[in-house]
Design a protein around this motif. Sequence first.
Motif, PDB file in Angstrom:
ATOM      1  N   ILE A 182       0.857  -1.194   0.000  1.00 55.54           N
ATOM      2  CA  ILE A 182       0.000   0.000   0.000  1.00 55.54           C
ATOM      3  C   ILE A 182       0.889   1.239   0.000  1.00 55.54           C
ATOM      4  O   ILE A 182       1.753   1.396   0.873  1.00 55.54           O
ATOM      5  CB  ILE A 182      -0.929   0.007   1.222  1.00 55.54           C
ATOM      6  CG1 ILE A 182      -1.729  -1.300   1.305  1.00 55.54           C
ATOM      7  CG2 ILE A 182      -1.852   1.214   1.172  1.00 55.54           C
ATOM      8  CD1 ILE A 182      -2.623  -1.562   0.129  1.00 55.54           C
ATOM      9  N   VAL A 197      -8.485  -7.495   6.906  1.00 54.15           N
ATOM     10  CA  VAL A 197      -9.205  -6.347   6.341  1.00 54.15           C
ATOM     11  C   VAL A 197      -9.991  -6.820   5.126  1.00 54.15           C
ATOM     12  O   VAL A 197      -9.644  -7.808   4.487  1.00 54.15           O
ATOM     13  CB  VAL A 197      -8.233  -5.212   5.948  1.00 54.15           C
ATOM     14  CG1 VAL A 197      -7.518  -4.680   7.177  1.00 54.15           C
ATOM     15  CG2 VAL A 197      -7.224  -5.680   4.911  1.00 54.15           C
ATOM     16  N   GLU A 224     -11.856  -5.969   1.311  1.00 50.25           N
ATOM     17  CA  GLU A 224     -11.590  -5.156   0.125  1.00 50.25           C
ATOM     18  C   GLU A 224     -12.343  -3.833   0.210  1.00 50.25           C
ATOM     19  O   GLU A 224     -13.535  -3.800   0.523  1.00 50.25           O
ATOM     20  CB  GLU A 224     -12.020  -5.921  -1.130  1.00 50.25           C
ATOM     21  CG  GLU A 224     -11.729  -5.192  -2.426  1.00 50.25           C
ATOM     22  CD  GLU A 224     -12.109  -6.005  -3.644  1.00 50.25           C
ATOM     23  OE1 GLU A 224     -12.134  -5.429  -4.757  1.00 50.25           O
ATOM     24  OE2 GLU A 224     -12.394  -7.221  -3.495  1.00 50.25           O
ATOM     25  N   GLN A 256     -11.718  -1.472   2.417  1.00 50.88           N
ATOM     26  CA  GLN A 256     -11.717  -0.928   3.776  1.00 50.88           C
ATOM     27  C   GLN A 256     -10.708   0.223   3.883  1.00 50.88           C
ATOM     28  O   GLN A 256      -9.563   0.105   3.451  1.00 50.88           O
ATOM     29  CB  GLN A 256     -11.354  -2.020   4.778  1.00 50.88           C
ATOM     30  CG  GLN A 256     -11.274  -1.526   6.222  1.00 50.88           C
ATOM     31  CD  GLN A 256     -11.005  -2.666   7.196  1.00 50.88           C
ATOM     32  OE1 GLN A 256     -11.404  -3.803   6.958  1.00 50.88           O
ATOM     33  NE2 GLN A 256     -10.327  -2.370   8.287  1.00 50.88           N
ATOM     34  N   LEU A 297      -7.796   2.492   5.158  1.00 53.64           N
ATOM     35  CA  LEU A 297      -6.596   2.183   5.944  1.00 53.64           C
ATOM     36  C   LEU A 297      -5.937   3.447   6.498  1.00 53.64           C
ATOM     37  O   LEU A 297      -5.509   3.463   7.664  1.00 53.64           O
ATOM     38  CB  LEU A 297      -5.592   1.416   5.072  1.00 53.64           C
ATOM     39  CG  LEU A 297      -6.097   0.113   4.432  1.00 53.64           C
ATOM     40  CD1 LEU A 297      -4.999  -0.504   3.572  1.00 53.64           C
ATOM     41  CD2 LEU A 297      -6.570  -0.866   5.502  1.00 53.64           C
ATOM     42  N   SER A 326      -7.876  -0.542   1.126  1.00 51.21           N
ATOM     43  CA  SER A 326      -7.264  -1.820   0.752  1.00 51.21           C
ATOM     44  C   SER A 326      -7.856  -2.303  -0.569  1.00 51.21           C
ATOM     45  O   SER A 326      -9.082  -2.428  -0.687  1.00 51.21           O
ATOM     46  CB  SER A 326      -7.489  -2.869   1.837  1.00 51.21           C
ATOM     47  OG  SER A 326      -6.969  -4.121   1.440  1.00 51.21           O
ATOM     48  N   ILE A 354      -3.330  -7.697   7.171  1.00 55.55           N
ATOM     49  CA  ILE A 354      -2.503  -6.508   7.011  1.00 55.55           C
ATOM     50  C   ILE A 354      -1.331  -6.573   7.974  1.00 55.55           C
ATOM     51  O   ILE A 354      -1.446  -7.094   9.094  1.00 55.55           O
ATOM     52  CB  ILE A 354      -3.348  -5.235   7.230  1.00 55.55           C
ATOM     53  CG1 ILE A 354      -2.616  -4.012   6.708  1.00 55.55           C
ATOM     54  CG2 ILE A 354      -3.750  -5.066   8.698  1.00 55.55           C
ATOM     55  CD1 ILE A 354      -3.511  -2.793   6.544  1.00 55.55           C
ATOM     56  N   THR A 371       2.380  -1.162  10.115  1.00 55.60           N
ATOM     57  CA  THR A 371       2.447   0.109   9.421  1.00 55.60           C
ATOM     58  C   THR A 371       3.847   0.710   9.529  1.00 55.60           C
ATOM     59  O   THR A 371       4.507   0.620  10.570  1.00 55.60           O
ATOM     60  CB  THR A 371       1.407   1.092   9.978  1.00 55.60           C
ATOM     61  OG1 THR A 371       1.486   2.327   9.239  1.00 55.60           O
ATOM     62  CG2 THR A 371       1.633   1.373  11.448  1.00 55.60           C
ATOM     63  N   THR A 419       1.698  -3.584   4.100  1.00 56.68           N
ATOM     64  CA  THR A 419       1.487  -4.666   3.129  1.00 56.68           C
ATOM     65  C   THR A 419       0.250  -5.471   3.507  1.00 56.68           C
ATOM     66  O   THR A 419       0.031  -5.766   4.683  1.00 56.68           O
ATOM     67  CB  THR A 419       2.710  -5.597   3.088  1.00 56.68           C
ATOM     68  OG1 THR A 419       3.862  -4.833   2.701  1.00 56.68           O
ATOM     69  CG2 THR A 419       2.502  -6.720   2.080  1.00 56.68           C
ATOM     70  N   VAL A 420      -0.541  -5.820   2.507  1.00 53.33           N
ATOM     71  CA  VAL A 420      -1.715  -6.676   2.694  1.00 53.33           C
ATOM     72  C   VAL A 420      -1.519  -7.930   1.853  1.00 53.33           C
ATOM     73  O   VAL A 420      -1.164  -7.838   0.673  1.00 53.33           O
ATOM     74  CB  VAL A 420      -3.018  -5.964   2.274  1.00 53.33           C
ATOM     75  CG1 VAL A 420      -4.221  -6.881   2.494  1.00 53.33           C
ATOM     76  CG2 VAL A 420      -3.195  -4.671   3.061  1.00 53.33           C
TER      77      VAL A 420
END
Length: 367
Positions: A59, A78, A80, A82, A84, A169, A175, A178, A195-196
């Motif tokens: 991300i 998480v 799709e 959503q 962040l 996301s 996830i 951060t 990163t997801v």
Amino acid sequence: MSRAKLACVVALLAPALVEPAHVRAQEGAPVSVVSAALKPVSNAKEFIGRVESPEHVEIRARVKGMLERVLFKEGETVREGQPLYAIEKPLFEADVQQAEGDLERAKAALALARIDRGRADELLAKNSGTVVARDKAVADVDTSAGAVLSAEAALNTARINLGYTDIVSPIAGRIGRTAVTRGHIVGPDSGPLVTVVSQNPMYVVFPVSQRDFLEEQKKKGKTNLDDVEVRVKFSDGSVYDETGRINFIDVSVNRGADTVIMRADVPNPAGRLIDGQLVRVELTGKTPEERVVIPQAALIADQGGVYVFAVEDGKAVVRRVKTGAAQGSDIVVTEGLKPGEPVVVDGFESLRPGAAVRAVPAPGLKS
């Protein structure tokens, strides 16, 4: 008793005293044996592989601004779409308003240019105007129309950039941690924010040697992926409770390692498989094959390879063998033994090829 009589008695008893030892030598040393058995065995091979997520998304911020909020909990699942992160919006909202104003001015200029062209057409029709004036009015209309298109594009860009202040996301998954917190200035050059990775299903990727790959092709004529079940084993030896299916074979061979990359699709409803995890991969055919099986205790290794002692005509003989996959305490023999041959599993430590032996069924052992 005279010496002559004593000598006669000794001579008569001597054969009786010697015979038991001679008989024992003919019978040979006792050894425990198990008959090589023909059993239905699933053709299994094991490889080292890694778990990979089908979707692995970094991300990133697409516009530059101050980060106002972090809207997720690290490590959670998480959905799709959503949200962040949230970047401050006032500057981007102002850009939208400015673009809206530019568009309105461009539309007004276009309306005026169209009026001027109408007047130029009327004057030219009454011979009161000139062709040059009419042509200039036509060009002004086209220029104003182009300005409207540019203003609309600028407004769309401003609205898109405003939308980028809400970072969402693009996939469903877990996830990570951060890389930034509230108050940081982020932008396209900030690198990945988080990163997801998708969770279900997961891929297991593993290299297969050209030798193994060609052996399967020779047996089946082609690689039939529907006949192969994939089992995953963890580093602690436990077996994953879901089976997978091969869904991809690479189109080229790794020249350095002489391997072909294969990939399996494995369900992961409980999230036990983790992206990047090192695992063992067992490929098993659906249809069992009849194979010769003996206890692993019968195997002996030397510089020439692996062999066993078999009993033939009351003597120990060496059988050089090639082995396949283990089956618990047993092992598959692919070459070197026939079904029913008695194989020594205990007492072979002092055996030599050709030595006389007395085969005794091994207690509690059956292949």
